[in-house]
Design an enzyme around this catalytic site. Structure first.
Site, PDB file in Angstrom:
ATOM      1  N   MET A 132      -8.409   0.837   0.805  1.00 29.86           N
ATOM      2  CA  MET A 132      -7.644  -0.185   1.737  1.00 29.86           C
ATOM      3  C   MET A 132      -7.676   1.110   3.303  1.00 29.86           C
ATOM      4  O   MET A 132      -7.880   0.601   4.448  1.00 29.86           O
ATOM      5  CB  MET A 132      -5.954  -0.428   1.310  1.00 29.86           C
ATOM      6  CG  MET A 132      -6.232  -1.103   0.144  1.00 29.86           C
ATOM      7  SD  MET A 132      -7.334  -2.770   1.137  1.00 29.86           S
ATOM      8  CE  MET A 132      -6.393  -3.752   2.100  1.00 29.86           C
ATOM      9  N   GLU A 133      -7.836   2.140   2.818  1.00 27.51           N
ATOM     10  CA  GLU A 133      -7.267   2.890   4.474  1.00 27.51           C
ATOM     11  C   GLU A 133      -9.068   2.765   5.145  1.00 27.51           C
ATOM     12  O   GLU A 133      -9.457   3.084   6.611  1.00 27.51           O
ATOM     13  CB  GLU A 133      -7.339   4.246   4.006  1.00 27.51           C
ATOM     14  CG  GLU A 133      -5.847   4.424   3.848  1.00 27.51           C
ATOM     15  CD  GLU A 133      -4.875   4.244   2.212  1.00 27.51           C
ATOM     16  OE1 GLU A 133      -4.104   3.864   2.536  1.00 27.51           O
ATOM     17  OE2 GLU A 133      -5.591   4.233   1.530  1.00 27.51           O
ATOM     18  N   ASP A 162     -11.662  -6.189  22.264  1.00 21.56           N
ATOM     19  CA  ASP A 162     -11.020  -6.218  22.759  1.00 21.56           C
ATOM     20  C   ASP A 162     -11.229  -5.431  24.286  1.00 21.56           C
ATOM     21  O   ASP A 162     -10.496  -5.929  25.379  1.00 21.56           O
ATOM     22  CB  ASP A 162      -9.446  -4.714  22.719  1.00 21.56           C
ATOM     23  CG  ASP A 162      -8.762  -4.940  23.580  1.00 21.56           C
ATOM     24  OD1 ASP A 162      -7.830  -5.710  24.167  1.00 21.56           O
ATOM     25  OD2 ASP A 162      -8.029  -4.059  23.577  1.00 21.56           O
ATOM     26  N   CYS A 219       1.144  -1.188   0.191  1.00 26.22           N
ATOM     27  CA  CYS A 219       0.390  -0.126   0.129  1.00 26.22           C
ATOM     28  C   CYS A 219       1.050   1.087  -0.337  1.00 26.22           C
ATOM     29  O   CYS A 219       2.014   1.168   0.289  1.00 26.22           O
ATOM     30  CB  CYS A 219      -1.137  -0.027   1.268  1.00 26.22           C
ATOM     31  SG  CYS A 219      -1.751  -1.141   1.086  1.00 26.22           S
ATOM     32  N   HIS A 220       0.582   1.589  -0.875  1.00 31.64           N
ATOM     33  CA  HIS A 220       1.364   4.073  -0.633  1.00 31.64           C
ATOM     34  C   HIS A 220       0.956   4.273   0.105  1.00 31.64           C
ATOM     35  O   HIS A 220      -0.561   4.148   1.606  1.00 31.64           O
ATOM     36  CB  HIS A 220       0.698   4.215  -1.809  1.00 31.64           C
ATOM     37  CG  HIS A 220       1.062   3.876  -2.604  1.00 31.64           C
ATOM     38  ND1 HIS A 220       0.458   2.648  -3.653  1.00 31.64           N
ATOM     39  CD2 HIS A 220       2.228   4.322  -4.226  1.00 31.64           C
ATOM     40  CE1 HIS A 220       1.180   2.455  -5.471  1.00 31.64           C
ATOM     41  NE2 HIS A 220       2.633   2.542  -5.150  1.00 31.64           N
TER      42      HIS A 220
END
Length: 435
Positions: free
Chosen positions: A388-389, A403, A351-352
């Site tokens: 993707m972000e 969590d 990924c960039h």
């Protein structure tokens, strides 16, 4: 004297029972109307005040308004994807009917009101189809025009769109008739627990299996064994599914079977990669590479992704009341999602590293399914996209919720992580749509 009279009237008004005030909605009627219709409390209160606490008139008006709003919402939201839903299946002496009803989110698909809707639509379709041998597989337009009491099926769906507030559709239905020498059985699979309302089975996948008896070669018992749930589960890939599909997965066959033959496995869902399709992150030898975006034009690029996590009742109650031991779950998860989106290039290979102009993470609680729904939006002005972000932000936010709550419930499920939309770049706009 005037001041004393005003004071007396004020005291008298405060002590006067609220249930006797004209236009005031009583709590008991408000509760009943909410349970009957499922519409928000503010609308129920408005209806009761409008009709002076007349429950029947208020309910009638609410249903009419909900249906009007349902059609308006359906028109407004028709471009939004409906990738979730349920299959409903009923089998009787006359045959078996299976339908597919879609909605936007899995939260609504788990909602009791949506399950009731699928049940009533399945019953209505079965009543219509079993009396007409010409109707075997019905598509959306013909199906929605079928009657149910004094309404069309499309009107019933619109009513629920108005009440629940999410776009829905009755997509298709199939009917297999029972006849002499023909044996029909069915099976419905659900990823959660088994759902049965009276004689109607609900789930994510559905199968109807029809076997025709060849003259004198099989006994009734042998054909019954072939069409049991075990045979259906083990040998047939489901033709009706609410998951994303490349094509209409329906196959009907009534070929005769010889004694001793078993059902062969047939995959009804196939995909292929054409010669012109290329994987951009692989070179000609199949090794991983980072795409060179230096020659691309800078454009405004956005992406929206989502995820959901089922908490269970106990954990959900603590999160809703903000009483978990680790603190404010939703605020911490929101920050975690934003931070993760900004560091995507460090987490996902190839990924960039891009400069984000905006990242927003929104989390909403859904009490009907004890779940948290998450949406992450990412924006930049650059040479490569931010899908993707957005996906990373939504995923890490969901993991953070897990969590924060794992001490209460270790069986929480993270699901439905997907890209909802993107804009900008050579490929242009994209919106997730069910196929």
């Amino acid at each position: 004297m005037g001041r004393f009279l005003a004071s007396s009237l004020s005291s008298l008004w405060k002590s006067f029972p609220r249930s006797y005030c004209v236009g005031q909605a009583s709590k008991s009627n408000l509760s009943q109307l909410r349970k009957k219709t499922g519409v928000p409390l503010k609308n129920c209160r408005e209806a009761l005040e409008k009709f002076n606490n007349n429950l029947e008139e208020a309910e009638k008006w609410l249903l009419e308004e909900a249906q009007k709003q349902g059609w308006a919402r359906a028109d407004k939201l028709q471009s939004r994807s409906m990738s979730q839903g349920l299959v409903g299946l009923i089998q009787s002496r006359t045959g078996a009917t299976m339908i597919e009803v879609n909605c936007e989110t899995d939260f609504v698909a788990r909602n009791e009101k949506f399950k009731d809707l699928v049940y009533h639509l399945t019953v209505a379709c079965h009543s219509n189809l079993k009396n007409d041998a010409n109707k075997i597989l019905l598509k959306q337009e013909e199906l929605n025009s079928l009657p149910s009491e004094d309404k069309k099926l499309s009107d019933i769906v619109a009513l629920e769109v108005g009440a629940i507030g999410e776009n829905m559709r009755l997509r298709r239905a199939v009917f297999f008739p029972s006849s002499e020498g023909q044996y029909v059985n069915s099976y419905v699979h659900n990823s959660d627990k088994k759902v049965v309302i009276k004689d109607c089975h609900l789930g994510r996948y559905g199968v109807i299996l029809s076997v025709q008896q060849a003259a004198g070669t099989e006994t009734r018992e042998s054909l019954t064994d072939i069409t049991t749930d075990l045979a259906v589960r083990g040998q047939i890939t489901s033709p009706f599914s609410t998951k994303e599909q490349k094509e209409l997965l329906f196959h009907a066959s009534t070929q005769p079977m010889r004694k001793g033959e078993t059902l062969g496995h047939r995959s009804l869902h196939t995909t292929s990669l054409g010669m012109d399709d290329k994987l951009t992150h692989l070179d000609s030898s199949g090794k991983a590479k980072m795409v060179d975006v230096g020659d691309k034009a800078e454009t405004v690029r956005t992406a929206v992704a989502c995820a959901s996590i089922s908490l269970g009742k106990k954990a959900f109650t603590l999160v809703e009341a903000n009483k978990t031991k680790k603190g404010d779950v939703l605020s911490v998860a929101q920050l975690a999602g934003i931070m993760a989106a900004k560091r995507t290039s460090e987490l996902i290979p190839l990924c960039h590293n891009i400069g984000l102009s905006k990242v927003s993470v929104d989390l909403s609680l859904h009490g009907d399914s004890y779940s948290v729904y998450i949406e992450c939006e990412a924006r930049t002005v650059g040479r490569t996209g931010v899908e993707m972000e957005a996906l990373t932000g939504a995923s890490v936010a969901a993991i953070t919720v897990y969590d924060m709550c794992k001490a209460v419930n270790k069986e929480m499920v993270i699901s439905d992580i997907r890209l909802l939309s993107k804009t900008g770049g050579k490929s242009g706009e994209y919106k997730f749509e069910p196929k």
